[in-house]
Scaffold this motif. Structure first.
Motif, PDB file in Angstrom:
ATOM      1  N   ALA A  18       0.840  -1.204   0.000  1.00  0.00           N
ATOM      2  CA  ALA A  18       0.000   0.000   0.000  1.00  0.00           C
ATOM      3  C   ALA A  18       0.871   1.248   0.000  1.00  0.00           C
ATOM      4  N   LEU A  19       1.956   1.204   0.795  1.00  0.00           N
ATOM      5  CA  LEU A  19       2.888   2.323   0.841  1.00  0.00           C
ATOM      6  C   LEU A  19       3.512   2.565  -0.533  1.00  0.00           C
ATOM      7  N   PHE A  21       2.217   1.721  -3.409  1.00  0.00           N
ATOM      8  CA  PHE A  21       1.171   2.223  -4.304  1.00  0.00           C
ATOM      9  C   PHE A  21       0.988   3.731  -4.134  1.00  0.00           C
ATOM     10  N   PHE A  22       0.864   4.182  -2.873  1.00  0.00           N
ATOM     11  CA  PHE A  22       0.646   5.608  -2.624  1.00  0.00           C
ATOM     12  C   PHE A  22       1.879   6.439  -2.986  1.00  0.00           C
ATOM     13  N   LEU A  23       3.059   5.831  -2.834  1.00  0.00           N
ATOM     14  CA  LEU A  23       4.288   6.521  -3.231  1.00  0.00           C
ATOM     15  C   LEU A  23       4.298   6.763  -4.741  1.00  0.00           C
ATOM     16  N   LEU A  25       1.678   6.737  -6.749  1.00  0.00           N
ATOM     17  CA  LEU A  25       0.572   7.639  -7.085  1.00  0.00           C
ATOM     18  C   LEU A  25       0.947   9.092  -6.799  1.00  0.00           C
ATOM     19  N   GLY A  26       1.501   9.330  -5.596  1.00  0.00           N
ATOM     20  CA  GLY A  26       1.902  10.688  -5.228  1.00  0.00           C
ATOM     21  C   GLY A  26       2.974  11.225  -6.151  1.00  0.00           C
ATOM     22  N   SER A  27       3.940  10.381  -6.461  1.00  0.00           N
ATOM     23  CA  SER A  27       5.024  10.793  -7.361  1.00  0.00           C
ATOM     24  C   SER A  27       4.488  11.127  -8.741  1.00  0.00           C
ATOM     25  N   ASN A  28       3.526  10.336  -9.203  1.00  0.00           N
ATOM     26  CA  ASN A  28       2.925  10.569 -10.515  1.00  0.00           C
ATOM     27  C   ASN A  28       2.198  11.912 -10.560  1.00  0.00           C
ATOM     28  N   GLU A 174      12.188   8.292  -5.794  1.00  0.00           N
ATOM     29  CA  GLU A 174      11.176   7.245  -6.014  1.00  0.00           C
ATOM     30  C   GLU A 174      11.848   5.901  -6.273  1.00  0.00           C
TER      31      GLU A 174
END
Length: 200
Positions: A18-19, A21-23, A25-28, A174
Protein backbone atom coordinates in the motif's frame (compact mmCIF):
# COMPACT_ATOMS: atom_id res chain seq x y z
CA UNK A 1 12.29 -20.64 6.58
CA UNK A 2 8.55 -20.39 6.97
CA UNK A 3 6.66 -22.00 4.11
CA UNK A 4 3.62 -19.80 4.61
CA UNK A 5 3.20 -16.18 5.59
CA UNK A 6 1.84 -15.57 9.04
CA UNK A 7 -1.01 -13.11 9.56
CA UNK A 8 1.43 -10.53 10.87
CA UNK A 9 3.67 -10.97 7.81
CA UNK A 10 0.67 -10.64 5.49
CA UNK A 11 -0.37 -7.41 7.20
CA UNK A 12 3.18 -6.04 6.90
CA UNK A 13 3.43 -7.07 3.24
CA UNK A 14 0.04 -5.46 2.58
CA UNK A 15 1.18 -2.31 4.38
CA UNK A 16 4.42 -2.15 2.37
CA UNK A 17 2.54 -2.71 -0.92
CA UNK A 18 0.00 0.00 0.00
CA UNK A 19 2.89 2.32 0.84
CA UNK A 20 4.49 1.57 -2.54
CA UNK A 21 1.17 2.22 -4.30
CA UNK A 22 0.65 5.61 -2.62
CA UNK A 23 4.29 6.52 -3.23
CA UNK A 24 3.93 5.83 -6.96
CA UNK A 25 0.57 7.64 -7.09
CA UNK A 26 1.90 10.69 -5.23
CA UNK A 27 5.02 10.79 -7.36
CA UNK A 28 2.92 10.57 -10.52
CA UNK A 29 0.74 13.49 -9.42
CA UNK A 30 3.82 15.59 -8.61
CA UNK A 31 5.39 14.64 -11.98
CA UNK A 32 2.23 15.67 -13.81
CA UNK A 33 2.23 19.04 -12.04
CA UNK A 34 5.87 19.68 -12.97
CA UNK A 35 5.34 18.58 -16.59
CA UNK A 36 2.29 20.86 -16.76
CA UNK A 37 4.44 23.76 -15.53
CA UNK A 38 7.13 22.98 -18.10
CA UNK A 39 4.56 22.74 -20.90
CA UNK A 40 3.05 26.08 -19.88
CA UNK A 41 6.49 27.72 -19.81
CA UNK A 42 7.39 26.36 -23.26
CA UNK A 43 4.09 27.59 -24.71
CA UNK A 44 4.63 31.00 -23.10
CA UNK A 45 8.18 31.23 -24.47
CA UNK A 46 6.79 30.63 -27.96
CA UNK A 47 3.49 32.55 -27.84
CA UNK A 48 4.52 35.48 -25.63
CA UNK A 49 8.21 35.86 -26.45
CA UNK A 50 9.28 34.32 -29.80
CA UNK A 51 6.15 35.50 -31.64
CA UNK A 52 6.48 38.95 -30.05
CA UNK A 53 10.08 39.13 -31.29
CA UNK A 54 8.64 38.73 -34.78
CA UNK A 55 6.18 41.58 -34.15
CA UNK A 56 9.06 43.79 -33.02
CA UNK A 57 11.06 42.76 -36.10
CA UNK A 58 8.18 43.71 -38.43
CA UNK A 59 7.71 47.09 -36.74
CA UNK A 60 11.44 47.74 -36.89
CA UNK A 61 11.44 46.93 -40.63
CA UNK A 62 8.58 49.38 -41.14
CA UNK A 63 10.50 52.11 -39.30
CA UNK A 64 13.63 51.35 -41.32
CA UNK A 65 11.69 51.61 -44.60
CA UNK A 66 10.09 54.85 -43.37
CA UNK A 67 13.49 56.24 -42.44
CA UNK A 68 14.86 55.43 -45.90
CA UNK A 69 11.82 57.07 -47.49
CA UNK A 70 12.30 60.23 -45.41
CA UNK A 71 16.01 60.43 -46.28
CA UNK A 72 15.21 60.03 -49.98
CA UNK A 73 12.12 62.28 -50.25
CA UNK A 74 12.12 64.43 -47.11
CA UNK A 75 8.67 63.22 -45.98
CA UNK A 76 6.48 60.09 -45.70
CA UNK A 77 3.31 59.19 -47.54
CA UNK A 78 0.36 57.51 -45.81
CA UNK A 79 -0.35 53.88 -46.73
CA UNK A 80 -3.71 52.52 -45.56
CA UNK A 81 -2.58 48.93 -46.03
CA UNK A 82 0.56 49.47 -43.99
CA UNK A 83 -1.49 51.32 -41.39
CA UNK A 84 -3.84 48.32 -41.03
CA UNK A 85 -0.89 45.94 -40.73
CA UNK A 86 0.72 47.97 -37.94
CA UNK A 87 -2.57 48.21 -36.02
CA UNK A 88 -3.03 44.44 -36.35
CA UNK A 89 0.51 43.82 -35.06
CA UNK A 90 -0.03 46.12 -32.07
CA UNK A 91 -3.38 44.45 -31.30
CA UNK A 92 -1.81 40.98 -31.51
CA UNK A 93 1.05 42.16 -29.30
CA UNK A 94 -1.45 43.46 -26.71
CA UNK A 95 -3.24 40.08 -26.72
CA UNK A 96 -0.10 38.28 -25.44
CA UNK A 97 0.71 37.86 -21.75
CA UNK A 98 2.39 41.15 -20.86
CA UNK A 99 4.52 42.08 -17.89
CA UNK A 100 3.73 45.41 -16.23
CA UNK A 101 6.83 47.02 -17.75
CA UNK A 102 6.02 45.56 -21.16
CA UNK A 103 2.46 46.94 -21.03
CA UNK A 104 3.87 50.39 -20.26
CA UNK A 105 6.23 50.32 -23.24
CA UNK A 106 3.52 48.93 -25.53
CA UNK A 107 1.22 51.80 -24.52
CA UNK A 108 4.03 54.24 -25.35
CA UNK A 109 4.56 52.49 -28.69
CA UNK A 110 0.88 52.91 -29.58
CA UNK A 111 1.18 56.62 -28.77
CA UNK A 112 4.30 56.90 -30.93
CA UNK A 113 2.45 55.36 -33.88
CA UNK A 114 -1.11 56.66 -33.42
CA UNK A 115 -1.14 59.27 -30.64
CA UNK A 116 -1.80 63.01 -31.20
CA UNK A 117 1.92 63.51 -31.92
CA UNK A 118 2.43 60.03 -33.35
CA UNK A 119 3.90 58.92 -36.64
CA UNK A 120 0.46 58.81 -38.28
CA UNK A 121 -0.05 62.51 -37.52
CA UNK A 122 3.07 63.62 -39.40
CA UNK A 123 2.38 61.89 -42.73
CA UNK A 124 3.03 64.30 -45.55
CA UNK A 125 4.87 66.80 -43.35
CA UNK A 126 7.91 68.32 -44.96
CA UNK A 127 10.05 68.22 -41.80
CA UNK A 128 12.75 65.63 -42.21
CA UNK A 129 14.50 66.19 -38.87
CA UNK A 130 11.23 66.02 -36.88
CA UNK A 131 10.25 62.73 -38.53
CA UNK A 132 13.71 61.20 -38.03
CA UNK A 133 13.75 62.18 -34.32
CA UNK A 134 10.33 60.55 -33.92
CA UNK A 135 11.49 57.37 -35.68
CA UNK A 136 14.59 57.24 -33.47
CA UNK A 137 12.43 57.59 -30.34
CA UNK A 138 10.10 54.80 -31.52
CA UNK A 139 13.10 52.55 -32.20
CA UNK A 140 14.28 53.07 -28.62
CA UNK A 141 10.89 51.86 -27.38
CA UNK A 142 11.23 48.78 -29.58
CA UNK A 143 14.73 48.21 -28.15
CA UNK A 144 13.29 48.27 -24.62
CA UNK A 145 10.56 45.80 -25.61
CA UNK A 146 13.15 43.53 -27.22
CA UNK A 147 15.23 43.51 -24.02
CA UNK A 148 12.14 42.49 -22.05
CA UNK A 149 11.59 39.54 -24.40
CA UNK A 150 15.16 38.33 -23.81
CA UNK A 151 14.87 38.74 -20.03
CA UNK A 152 11.47 37.03 -19.82
CA UNK A 153 12.59 34.17 -22.08
CA UNK A 154 15.54 33.62 -19.75
CA UNK A 155 13.25 33.77 -16.70
CA UNK A 156 10.80 31.23 -18.18
CA UNK A 157 13.70 28.96 -19.16
CA UNK A 158 15.00 29.06 -15.57
CA UNK A 159 11.58 28.06 -14.22
CA UNK A 160 11.42 25.15 -16.70
CA UNK A 161 14.93 23.99 -15.77
CA UNK A 162 14.07 24.19 -12.06
CA UNK A 163 10.95 22.07 -12.60
CA UNK A 164 12.98 19.52 -14.55
CA UNK A 165 15.62 19.38 -11.78
CA UNK A 166 12.98 18.83 -9.08
CA UNK A 167 11.32 16.19 -11.25
CA UNK A 168 14.64 14.39 -11.74
CA UNK A 169 15.37 14.48 -7.99
CA UNK A 170 11.92 13.09 -7.16
CA UNK A 171 12.37 10.32 -9.74
CA UNK A 172 15.68 9.32 -8.12
CA UNK A 173 14.04 9.34 -4.67
CA UNK A 174 11.18 7.24 -6.01
CA UNK A 175 13.62 4.66 -7.37
CA UNK A 176 15.46 4.56 -4.03
CA UNK A 177 12.22 4.11 -2.08
CA UNK A 178 11.03 1.38 -4.46
CA UNK A 179 14.32 -0.50 -3.95
CA UNK A 180 13.95 -0.20 -0.17
CA UNK A 181 10.33 -1.36 -0.34
CA UNK A 182 11.27 -4.28 -2.63
CA UNK A 183 14.02 -5.40 -0.26
CA UNK A 184 11.61 -5.06 2.68
CA UNK A 185 9.04 -7.28 0.98
CA UNK A 186 11.71 -9.90 0.17
CA UNK A 187 12.86 -9.89 3.78
CA UNK A 188 9.30 -10.30 5.02
CA UNK A 189 8.67 -13.21 2.67
CA UNK A 190 11.96 -15.11 2.93
CA UNK A 191 13.49 -14.28 6.32
CA UNK A 192 12.71 -16.61 9.19
CA UNK A 193 10.10 -15.29 11.56
CA UNK A 194 12.49 -15.41 14.51
CA UNK A 195 14.84 -13.02 12.67
CA UNK A 196 12.05 -10.55 11.99
CA UNK A 197 10.32 -10.87 15.29
CA UNK A 198 12.80 -11.82 17.99
CA UNK A 199 11.23 -13.32 21.11
CA UNK A 200 11.47 -10.94 24.03
Amino acid sequence: MSAKLTLKQRILVGFVLALAFFLVLGSNLVDRRHFSTIQKMIESIHDDRVVVQDYIYQLRNFLHDTEVEVLETGNIEKSNEQDRQIKAILDDFAATELTREEATFLKRLRQQFYGPAGLSSIYGEDNESKILVHIHSTKKTLDALEEIQIEESGHLTQISEKSLSVNKMLSNLEIAFMIVIGVSILMLVFQPIKTLYPIR
